[in-house]
Design an enzyme around this catalytic site. Structure first.
Site, PDB file in Angstrom:
ATOM      1  N   GLY A   2       0.674  -0.922   0.177  1.00 55.78           N
ATOM      2  CA  GLY A   2      -0.168   0.450   0.417  1.00 55.78           C
ATOM      3  C   GLY A   2       1.155   0.901   0.112  1.00 55.78           C
ATOM      4  N   SER A   3       1.778   1.488  -0.922  1.00 58.28           N
ATOM      5  CA  SER A   3       2.387   2.247  -0.772  1.00 58.28           C
ATOM      6  C   SER A   3       1.764   3.804  -1.419  1.00 58.28           C
ATOM      7  CB  SER A   3       4.452   2.251  -0.678  1.00 58.28           C
ATOM      8  OG  SER A   3       4.546   2.440  -2.417  1.00 58.28           O
ATOM      9  N   ASN A   4       1.334   3.392  -2.681  1.00 57.16           N
ATOM     10  CA  ASN A   4       0.713   4.110  -3.229  1.00 57.16           C
ATOM     11  C   ASN A   4      -0.585   4.702  -2.420  1.00 57.16           C
ATOM     12  OD1 ASN A   4       1.662   5.128  -6.295  1.00 57.16           O
ATOM     13  ND2 ASN A   4       1.594   2.441  -5.869  1.00 57.16           N
ATOM     14  N   ASP A   8      -4.626  -3.627 -18.400  1.00 66.33           N
ATOM     15  CA  ASP A   8      -4.079  -2.982 -19.108  1.00 66.33           C
ATOM     16  C   ASP A   8      -4.275  -1.576 -19.598  1.00 66.33           C
ATOM     17  OD1 ASP A   8      -3.617  -3.136 -16.360  1.00 66.33           O
ATOM     18  OD2 ASP A   8      -1.822  -4.580 -17.123  1.00 66.33           O
ATOM     19  N   LEU A  23      -8.811  -9.360 -10.064  1.00 67.49           N
ATOM     20  CA  LEU A  23      -9.388  -8.258 -11.928  1.00 67.49           C
ATOM     21  C   LEU A  23     -11.105  -8.381 -10.979  1.00 67.49           C
ATOM     22  CD1 LEU A  23      -9.239 -10.978 -14.855  1.00 67.49           C
ATOM     23  CD2 LEU A  23      -8.388  -8.417 -14.575  1.00 67.49           C
ATOM     24  N   ASN A  34      -6.418   3.007 -12.610  1.00 67.09           N
ATOM     25  CA  ASN A  34      -5.342   1.415 -11.284  1.00 67.09           C
ATOM     26  C   ASN A  34      -4.049   2.493 -11.818  1.00 67.09           C
ATOM     27  OD1 ASN A  34      -4.167  -0.851 -11.108  1.00 67.09           O
ATOM     28  ND2 ASN A  34      -3.761  -1.071 -13.135  1.00 67.09           N
ATOM     29  N   GLU A  79       5.077   6.459  -9.245  1.00 69.92           N
ATOM     30  CA  GLU A  79       4.506   5.947  -9.582  1.00 69.92           C
ATOM     31  C   GLU A  79       3.204   7.117  -8.147  1.00 69.92           C
ATOM     32  OE1 GLU A  79       2.993   2.079  -8.531  1.00 69.92           O
ATOM     33  OE2 GLU A  79       4.670   1.319  -9.803  1.00 69.92           O
ATOM     34  N   HIS A  94      -0.244   1.524 -13.318  1.00 70.00           N
ATOM     35  CA  HIS A  94       0.561   0.266 -13.708  1.00 70.00           C
ATOM     36  C   HIS A  94       2.139   0.995 -13.875  1.00 70.00           C
ATOM     37  CE1 HIS A  94       1.653  -3.521 -16.076  1.00 70.00           C
ATOM     38  NE2 HIS A  94       2.236  -2.500 -16.939  1.00 70.00           N
TER      39      HIS A  94
END
Ligand code: GRF
Length: 208
Positions: free
Chosen positions: A12-14, A151, A93, A108, A180, A110
């Protein structure tokens, strides 16, 4: 205020970067209404709890069918008045039901410059290994809308990083992760300001 649900499977760093941006006043129009993980021991749930946010463990294993799981997710979103679904390292998914109900409202991130190095099987270190094997001079991160195809949804924001001699998958992953953490909060701010405009395919079909 745009109310978001953050879905993640791991550290969960984002999510932390998004929280920091909210606390720092950099995305004043966004509020986290719920955090959901398919892993009960995911770091992302711990961070949510530590910040006094609703943290929900929802996994396909708890339900008899994929549809029942999708309905539980949808119920959780509606209980928390979620407007935008933010995938942050979510390894599952989303069911078509969820994608259809939240069309153009699922994002999302990526860890590569899509449309290259995306699609089935392209996750985690595999992405960075593939970038290095292809001899790319640049990699980066992409925030995109989520639709039925892996994606492939519309790209909202990208930022590149140089690939340098001696880069390993790990060193490249670390460089990409830093961008990110910059672009995800920025992309959410744009979204919340109404500055993410997506083509309305249904009306295009309707008018032609
Ligand atoms: C990130 O590299 C993201 O691009 C990918 O999954 C990873 C999640 O990392 N989709 P974290 O859980 O946000 O630290």
């Amino acid at each position: 205020m745009v109310r978001i649900a953050v879905l993640g499977s791991g550290r969960g760093s984002n999510f932390k970067a998004i929280l920091d941006a909210i606390h720092g006043g950099r995305i004043p129009n966004v509020t986290v209404s719920v955090v959901i993980s398919n892993n009960s021991d995911a770091g992302i749930l711990e961070t949510a709890r530590a910040n006094g946010l609703p943290a929900v463990h929802l996994s396909g294993k708890q339900f008899p069918t994929e549809e029942a799981f999708a309905d539980a997710l949808l119920r959780t979103f509606s209980e928390h008045n979620v407007h935008l679904i933010v995938l942050a390292g979510y390894m599952k998914l989303l069911h078509l039901r969820v994608i259809r109900q939240y069309r153009n409202r699922i994002v999302n991130i990526h860890p590569a410059l899509l449309p290259k190095f995306g699609g089935r099987g392209m996750y985690g270190m595999r992405v960075h290994e593939a970038v290095l094997a292809a001899g790319e001079k640049f990699s980066g991160a992409t925030v995109h809308l989520v639709d039925e195809e892996y994606d492939r949804g519309a790209i909202i924001m990208q930022r590149s990083v140089p690939v340098t001699d001696g880069d390993t998958p790990e060193s490249l992953a670390a460089k990409v992760l830093r961008v990110e953490h910059e672009i995800y909060p920025e992309a959410l701010r744009l979204f919340a300001e109404g500055n993410v405009v997506v083509p309305d395919n249904e009306s295009v079909v309707h008018h032609s």
